[in-house]
Design a protein around this motif. Structure first.
Motif, PDB file in Angstrom:
ATOM      1  N   VAL A  53      -9.985   1.251   0.764  1.00  0.00           N
ATOM      2  CA  VAL A  53      -9.279   1.461  -0.497  1.00  0.00           C
ATOM      3  C   VAL A  53     -10.272   1.291  -1.650  1.00  0.00           C
ATOM      4  O   VAL A  53     -10.883   0.219  -1.791  1.00  0.00           O
ATOM      5  CB  VAL A  53      -8.109   0.468  -0.661  1.00  0.00           C
ATOM      6  N   ALA A  69      -7.804  -4.762   1.953  1.00  0.00           N
ATOM      7  CA  ALA A  69      -7.602  -3.373   1.538  1.00  0.00           C
ATOM      8  C   ALA A  69      -8.925  -2.682   1.242  1.00  0.00           C
ATOM      9  O   ALA A  69      -9.230  -1.617   1.796  1.00  0.00           O
ATOM     10  CB  ALA A  69      -6.693  -3.313   0.318  1.00  0.00           C
ATOM     11  N   THR A  95      -2.884   0.662  -4.178  1.00  0.00           N
ATOM     12  CA  THR A  95      -2.620  -0.618  -3.523  1.00  0.00           C
ATOM     13  C   THR A  95      -2.265  -1.599  -4.626  1.00  0.00           C
ATOM     14  O   THR A  95      -3.037  -1.768  -5.577  1.00  0.00           O
ATOM     15  CB  THR A  95      -3.842  -1.108  -2.732  1.00  0.00           C
ATOM     16  N   ARG A 139       0.845  -1.198   0.000  1.00  0.00           N
ATOM     17  CA  ARG A 139       0.000   0.000   0.000  1.00  0.00           C
ATOM     18  C   ARG A 139       0.879   1.245   0.000  1.00  0.00           C
ATOM     19  O   ARG A 139       1.767   1.396   0.848  1.00  0.00           O
ATOM     20  CB  ARG A 139      -0.923   0.003   1.212  1.00  0.00           C
TER      21      ARG A 139
END
Length: 334
Positions: free
Chosen positions: A313, A308, A290, A285
């Motif tokens: 994200v 994530a 990511t 990340r």
């Protein structure tokens, strides 16, 4: 610790379409997986939103596919809807049925009278999937609901999985009436409502059941609502991209490619996987991105990436850092 996922549960509740079969063809490995559960004496049940077959018909179809089943193990949204109407209406009440003969038979067996026209002054309209449902009966249903009939939908699945791809489901037909009436059904009986799962657990006297499904918006959300663990299999409707974007109420406990996952260690299927690195994959990340790098089992990559995306994200921020990751993203439609 149990040596595989299914060994940790005292009941496994399966969805059918997209999990055990597609239309009338068993999914590869499904009969063998369920046979292995039976050999281990693990109780099983089947909970389906499809209202076009009765429990005995479903059990017979499963048995012919190599998945021996008893009618008592099958819970259908048609049966649940008829039982609900029988609780709410006096015996002998007329009910306008939008759906297949199976739904009509369930209504009749519940002590109610199936009718076809709004002129019959139905006390309720019950709507379930039926391949022959057309404009005429939908028009009668709209008139009956406008006249005050209770409107009950067996489920609101927008699509049905099939070998040719998703096909219109009962939710698409419910949407026709929703558009015409400018309102929602009074009651929706099937998943994601938890009743099919809680009934299956009660019948088996199970205290720790596992729900197995292919749809985040019905099977998995229903399991979450019922407070049960769930396994998402990627053989039906919901895709890896859907899982990455899943809201909290639609997040499974485990994910697997197919029913063979029932016999893998639970820790190899639990989602999300927070480690950042596993099975040949690495997730790094950076500010704004990511990145998935490496190669390995696609399900492991999916579990890593859920850690994530479920923590904020956005999907557009995911990047491929290896050819294998690029191929995986392409297969997932990204």
């Amino acid at each position: 610790m149990s040596d595989h996922l299914a060994a940790g549960y005292d009941l496994v509740v399966f969805d059918l379409d997209g999990v055990v079969y597609l239309i009338d063809e068993p999914i590869d490995g499904a009969p063998e997986a369920i046979g292995r559960l039976r050999a281990a004496r693990t109780p099983v049940a089947y909970a389906t939103n499809n209202a076009s077959r009765r429990a005995a018909d479903v059990a017979g179809a499963l048995t012919r596919m190599g998945v021996p089943a008893e009618p008592a193990e099958v819970l259908t949204s048609a049966g649940a809807a008829a039982a609900l109407l029988a609780e709410k209406l006096p015996q002998g009440s007329p009910v306008l049925v939008v759906g297949a003969d199976a739904l009509r038979a369930e209504v009749r067996d519940a002590g109610l009278v199936p009718v076809e026209k709004s002129e019959d002054e139905p006390a309720a309209v019950v709507q379930g999937y039926g391949p022959e449902v057309g404009w005429r009966v939908l028009a009668e249903a709209a008139l009956a609901v406008r006249a005050g009939a209770l409107w009950v939908a067996t489920n609101t699945d927008r699509t049905l999985p099939s070998p040719r791809g998703p096909l219109p489901g009962n939710g698409s037909l419910v949407a026709v009436l929703r558009t015409a009436l400018d309102r929602d059904p009074d009651l929706v009986v099937g998943k994601p409502e938890p009743a099919l799962f809680t009934t299956a657990a009660a019948q088996s006297r199970a205290s720790h059941p596992l729900v197995v499904g292919d749809r985040l918006d019905t099977d998995i959300q229903g399991a979450v609502t019922a407070g049960m663990d769930s396994l998402l299999v990627l053989t039906g409707v919901s895709t890896p991209a859907d899982l990455l974007a899943a809201a909290p109420e639609r997040r499974p406990t485990f994910v697997a490619a197919d029913l063979a996952g029932l016999f893998r260690p639970a820790d190899e299927l639990r989602v999300p996987l927070e480690a950042g690195e596993s099975g040949g994959w690495t997730v790094t990340r950076d500010p704004g991105t990511t990145t998935l790098s490496g190669a390995g089992d696609p399900v492991t990559a999916l579990r890593l990436l859920c850690a994530a995306t479920w923590n904020g994200v956005p999907l557009p921020a995911l990047r491929a850092g290896s050819p294998e990751a690029r191929d995986l993203f392409r297969a997932w439609g990204r």
